[in-house]
Design a protein around this motif. Sequence first.
Motif, PDB file in Angstrom:
ATOM      1  N   TYR A 374       0.830  -1.215   0.000  1.00  0.00           N
ATOM      2  CA  TYR A 374       0.000   0.000   0.000  1.00  0.00           C
ATOM      3  C   TYR A 374       0.863   1.262   0.000  1.00  0.00           C
ATOM      4  CZ  TYR A 374      -2.787   3.760   2.076  1.00  0.00           C
ATOM      5  OH  TYR A 374      -3.374   4.976   2.347  1.00  0.00           O
ATOM      6  N   THR A 375       1.841   1.325   0.892  1.00  0.00           N
ATOM      7  CA  THR A 375       2.647   2.535   1.060  1.00  0.00           C
ATOM      8  C   THR A 375       3.416   2.889  -0.205  1.00  0.00           C
ATOM      9  OG1 THR A 375       2.892   2.096   3.429  1.00  0.00           O
ATOM     10  CG2 THR A 375       4.470   3.614   2.422  1.00  0.00           C
ATOM     11  N   TRP A 376       4.049   1.909  -0.830  1.00  0.00           N
ATOM     12  CA  TRP A 376       4.846   2.178  -2.025  1.00  0.00           C
ATOM     13  C   TRP A 376       3.978   2.682  -3.181  1.00  0.00           C
ATOM     14  CZ3 TRP A 376       8.234  -2.922  -2.104  1.00  0.00           C
ATOM     15  CH2 TRP A 376       9.083  -2.906  -0.983  1.00  0.00           C
ATOM     16  N   LEU A 377       2.872   2.000  -3.415  1.00  0.00           N
ATOM     17  CA  LEU A 377       2.019   2.362  -4.558  1.00  0.00           C
ATOM     18  C   LEU A 377       1.326   3.708  -4.349  1.00  0.00           C
ATOM     19  CD1 LEU A 377       0.526  -1.139  -5.438  1.00  0.00           C
ATOM     20  CD2 LEU A 377       2.133   0.196  -6.794  1.00  0.00           C
ATOM     21  N   VAL A 378       0.898   3.975  -3.125  1.00  0.00           N
ATOM     22  CA  VAL A 378       0.254   5.263  -2.857  1.00  0.00           C
ATOM     23  C   VAL A 378       1.279   6.395  -2.905  1.00  0.00           C
ATOM     24  CG1 VAL A 378      -0.953   6.606  -1.086  1.00  0.00           C
ATOM     25  CG2 VAL A 378      -1.666   4.270  -1.580  1.00  0.00           C
ATOM     26  N   GLY A 379       2.522   6.112  -2.520  1.00  0.00           N
ATOM     27  CA  GLY A 379       3.574   7.119  -2.659  1.00  0.00           C
ATOM     28  C   GLY A 379       3.776   7.508  -4.113  1.00  0.00           C
ATOM     29  N   LEU A 380       3.798   6.511  -5.005  1.00  0.00           N
ATOM     30  CA  LEU A 380       3.915   6.779  -6.443  1.00  0.00           C
ATOM     31  C   LEU A 380       2.720   7.591  -6.933  1.00  0.00           C
ATOM     32  CD1 LEU A 380       4.909   4.146  -9.149  1.00  0.00           C
ATOM     33  CD2 LEU A 380       3.132   5.829  -9.559  1.00  0.00           C
ATOM     34  N   ALA A 381       1.525   7.172  -6.528  1.00  0.00           N
ATOM     35  CA  ALA A 381       0.302   7.854  -6.973  1.00  0.00           C
ATOM     36  C   ALA A 381       0.256   9.298  -6.487  1.00  0.00           C
ATOM     37  CB  ALA A 381      -0.929   7.098  -6.472  1.00  0.00           C
ATOM     38  N   SER A 382       0.705   9.539  -5.267  1.00  0.00           N
ATOM     39  CA  SER A 382       0.655  10.883  -4.691  1.00  0.00           C
ATOM     40  C   SER A 382       1.536  11.851  -5.467  1.00  0.00           C
ATOM     41  CB  SER A 382       1.083  10.847  -3.228  1.00  0.00           C
ATOM     42  OG  SER A 382       0.261   9.974  -2.488  1.00  0.00           O
ATOM     43  N   LEU A 383       2.766  11.438  -5.729  1.00  0.00           N
ATOM     44  CA  LEU A 383       3.669  12.284  -6.496  1.00  0.00           C
ATOM     45  C   LEU A 383       3.140  12.500  -7.905  1.00  0.00           C
ATOM     46  CD1 LEU A 383       6.295  13.822  -6.862  1.00  0.00           C
ATOM     47  CD2 LEU A 383       7.443  11.649  -7.347  1.00  0.00           C
ATOM     48  N   GLY A 384       2.682  11.423  -8.538  1.00  0.00           N
ATOM     49  CA  GLY A 384       2.148  11.537  -9.889  1.00  0.00           C
ATOM     50  C   GLY A 384       0.939  12.452  -9.958  1.00  0.00           C
ATOM     51  N   TYR A 385       0.081  12.389  -8.946  1.00  0.00           N
ATOM     52  CA  TYR A 385      -1.134  13.198  -8.949  1.00  0.00           C
ATOM     53  C   TYR A 385      -0.824  14.686  -8.897  1.00  0.00           C
ATOM     54  CZ  TYR A 385      -5.675  15.041  -7.575  1.00  0.00           C
ATOM     55  OH  TYR A 385      -6.837  15.768  -7.517  1.00  0.00           O
ATOM     56  N   VAL A 386       0.097  15.080  -8.037  1.00  0.00           N
ATOM     57  CA  VAL A 386       0.431  16.503  -7.928  1.00  0.00           C
ATOM     58  C   VAL A 386       1.140  16.982  -9.196  1.00  0.00           C
ATOM     59  CG1 VAL A 386       1.669  18.239  -6.600  1.00  0.00           C
ATOM     60  CG2 VAL A 386       0.491  16.395  -5.420  1.00  0.00           C
ATOM     61  N   VAL A 387       1.970  16.136  -9.796  1.00  0.00           N
ATOM     62  CA  VAL A 387       2.579  16.481 -11.086  1.00  0.00           C
ATOM     63  C   VAL A 387       1.481  16.747 -12.127  1.00  0.00           C
ATOM     64  CG1 VAL A 387       3.913  15.558 -13.032  1.00  0.00           C
ATOM     65  CG2 VAL A 387       4.760  15.277 -10.706  1.00  0.00           C
ATOM     66  N   LEU A 388       0.465  15.920 -12.131  1.00  0.00           N
ATOM     67  CA  LEU A 388      -0.643  16.076 -13.076  1.00  0.00           C
ATOM     68  C   LEU A 388      -1.400  17.384 -12.840  1.00  0.00           C
ATOM     69  CD1 LEU A 388      -1.928  12.407 -12.974  1.00  0.00           C
ATOM     70  CD2 LEU A 388      -0.933  13.531 -14.970  1.00  0.00           C
ATOM     71  N   LEU A 389      -1.602  17.745 -11.583  1.00  0.00           N
ATOM     72  CA  LEU A 389      -2.270  19.013 -11.279  1.00  0.00           C
ATOM     73  C   LEU A 389      -1.448  20.198 -11.775  1.00  0.00           C
ATOM     74  CD1 LEU A 389      -3.598  18.458  -7.628  1.00  0.00           C
ATOM     75  CD2 LEU A 389      -4.940  18.480  -9.735  1.00  0.00           C
ATOM     76  N   VAL A 390      -0.126  20.128 -11.588  1.00  0.00           N
ATOM     77  CA  VAL A 390       0.756  21.202 -12.041  1.00  0.00           C
ATOM     78  C   VAL A 390       0.714  21.315 -13.564  1.00  0.00           C
ATOM     79  CG1 VAL A 390       3.174  21.904 -12.236  1.00  0.00           C
ATOM     80  CG2 VAL A 390       2.295  21.105 -10.039  1.00  0.00           C
ATOM     81  N   VAL A 391       0.822  20.194 -14.261  1.00  0.00           N
ATOM     82  CA  VAL A 391       0.802  20.205 -15.726  1.00  0.00           C
ATOM     83  C   VAL A 391      -0.536  20.726 -16.243  1.00  0.00           C
ATOM     84  CG1 VAL A 391       0.836  18.743 -17.797  1.00  0.00           C
ATOM     85  CG2 VAL A 391       2.502  18.362 -15.966  1.00  0.00           C
ATOM     86  N   THR A 392      -1.622  20.293 -15.628  1.00  0.00           N
ATOM     87  CA  THR A 392      -2.952  20.721 -16.072  1.00  0.00           C
ATOM     88  C   THR A 392      -3.145  22.217 -15.872  1.00  0.00           C
ATOM     89  OG1 THR A 392      -3.850  18.545 -15.535  1.00  0.00           O
ATOM     90  CG2 THR A 392      -5.425  20.347 -15.782  1.00  0.00           C
ATOM     91  N   THR A 393      -2.703  22.743 -14.745  1.00  0.00           N
ATOM     92  CA  THR A 393      -2.814  24.185 -14.492  1.00  0.00           C
ATOM     93  C   THR A 393      -1.983  24.971 -15.506  1.00  0.00           C
ATOM     94  OG1 THR A 393      -3.094  23.709 -12.137  1.00  0.00           O
ATOM     95  CG2 THR A 393      -2.628  25.983 -12.739  1.00  0.00           C
TER      96      THR A 393
END
Length: 491
Positions: A374-393
């Motif tokens: 859980y911890t490893w995969l959610v860590g990947l998802a968390s970083l990826g999600y914020v990157v996506l928000l930055v790119v979208t903005t």
Amino acid sequence: MSAKDHITDGAEPKRLRGRLGLWAIVFIVVAGAAPLTVVGGPVPLAFAIGNGAGVPAMFIITGAILVLFAVGFTAMAKYVRTAGAFYSYAHEGIGRRVGIGTGYVALLSYLSLYVGMFGLLGPAIGSLVHSLGGPDLPWWSWSVIALVAVGVVGYRSIEFSGVILGVLLIAEVIVVIVLDTAIAFTGAHGQGLSTGFLNPETIFSGAPGVAFLFAILGFIGVEATMVFRDEARDPDRNMPRATYISVIFIAAFYAVTSWLMVSGVGEATIVGVAAESPDTLLPDLMEQYVGKLGADIVLALFVTSILACILTFHNIVARYVFSLSARDLLPRKLSAVHPRFGSPSTASVMVSFAAAIAIILAVVLGLDAVGEFYTWLVGLASLGYVVLLVVTTAAVIAFFARHREIPMHPFRKLIAPLLALVGLFAALVLILVNLMTLVGDNVVVAVSVIVLLIAAFLLGPIVGALRPNSAKQEPITTSATPAVTVPSAQQ
């Protein structure tokens, strides 16, 4: 001219079908944010290793940043006529190849989050069943049972998922409101209600950056309203409204609940109590202020909250798979639409299959369900999600800068997105600085997370160059100025 995707054989692109109303969309998105799961997990951790009684302020700040994000996000929505959220925005705003890379990052991030949640769900179900006198089975067996159930529901129409998620969400919100009310009306057993979140000294005490990080993670999925565009009634009206309602509700819910949790424990002791047993802070408060029955209900609804979260992300991932395959960025057969349900049925099956493979690998490798899987995969998802928000903005800003002929107030198309970009970039820096904490202090995993995300993004230019006719979109006509066409960005 309508904004339909151009596909290589010149055929009409496939579309999903549905009749989601405003509140069904809100239920789906907020259920993905898993309010009870966040209140029972990340919030106590934010108390313990963040800024203690200042945590409610971090939810207010995060909510404000995401409202600013929503201003630009919804302003551009009428010019992004295809479902796909992050992918579609980056494509229209920055360019085709960046859009493709963004789509792959979105798929990797959401798939990681979806799969990782089974590592949290399995042990939670096992603990609940065992406490009720049931069999003591390994975590993965409960995860597989849940996977089958989610797969069956996700295969059907989105309205079916919406009904289930609505029921589960209402139940978990009600039980938290009961706790909030009990603390508020008892005056926290004579301690008085906390005012720490109004005190700058408290807000900036401890590690406010870590608390801000946990606050950001509580909002994952708020942009997913646009993923369901093809399955919504009156999307131009309902999607922006659903986005604002979701962001504001989540921010208010977390801010108020964390404030009352601080009040219930006490400002002076919240850090110590949360650090000692973060996993039992919520049920302990429930038992103290509501009673043993309330604590038992919380344990049961904690499981259904995780299940609702998984169902939401199953639907989101399946639609990303569908969207990318319909544009020749994944095998075309994955873009099949169920003739009866109007759902991405083949994509849904593949998503379930991917989760099953991941669970099997976790068992074979002997990974700890929560501490590693859980911890490893959610860590990947968390970083990826914020990157996506930055790119979208950034895509929103670039889109309106390139198309100055579109009539739009500067606050919507420039000022709000710029302010959001500053806040989101700060969140990205915080996640990178605290990435080791997110992945359980494992250097190999931390490096792997960054490499995987970079590799996924670089697939965009590579696939874009190798398949020049994939993922192209036709010009868009602005509704406000019918004579003006807005061509898609191309790179």
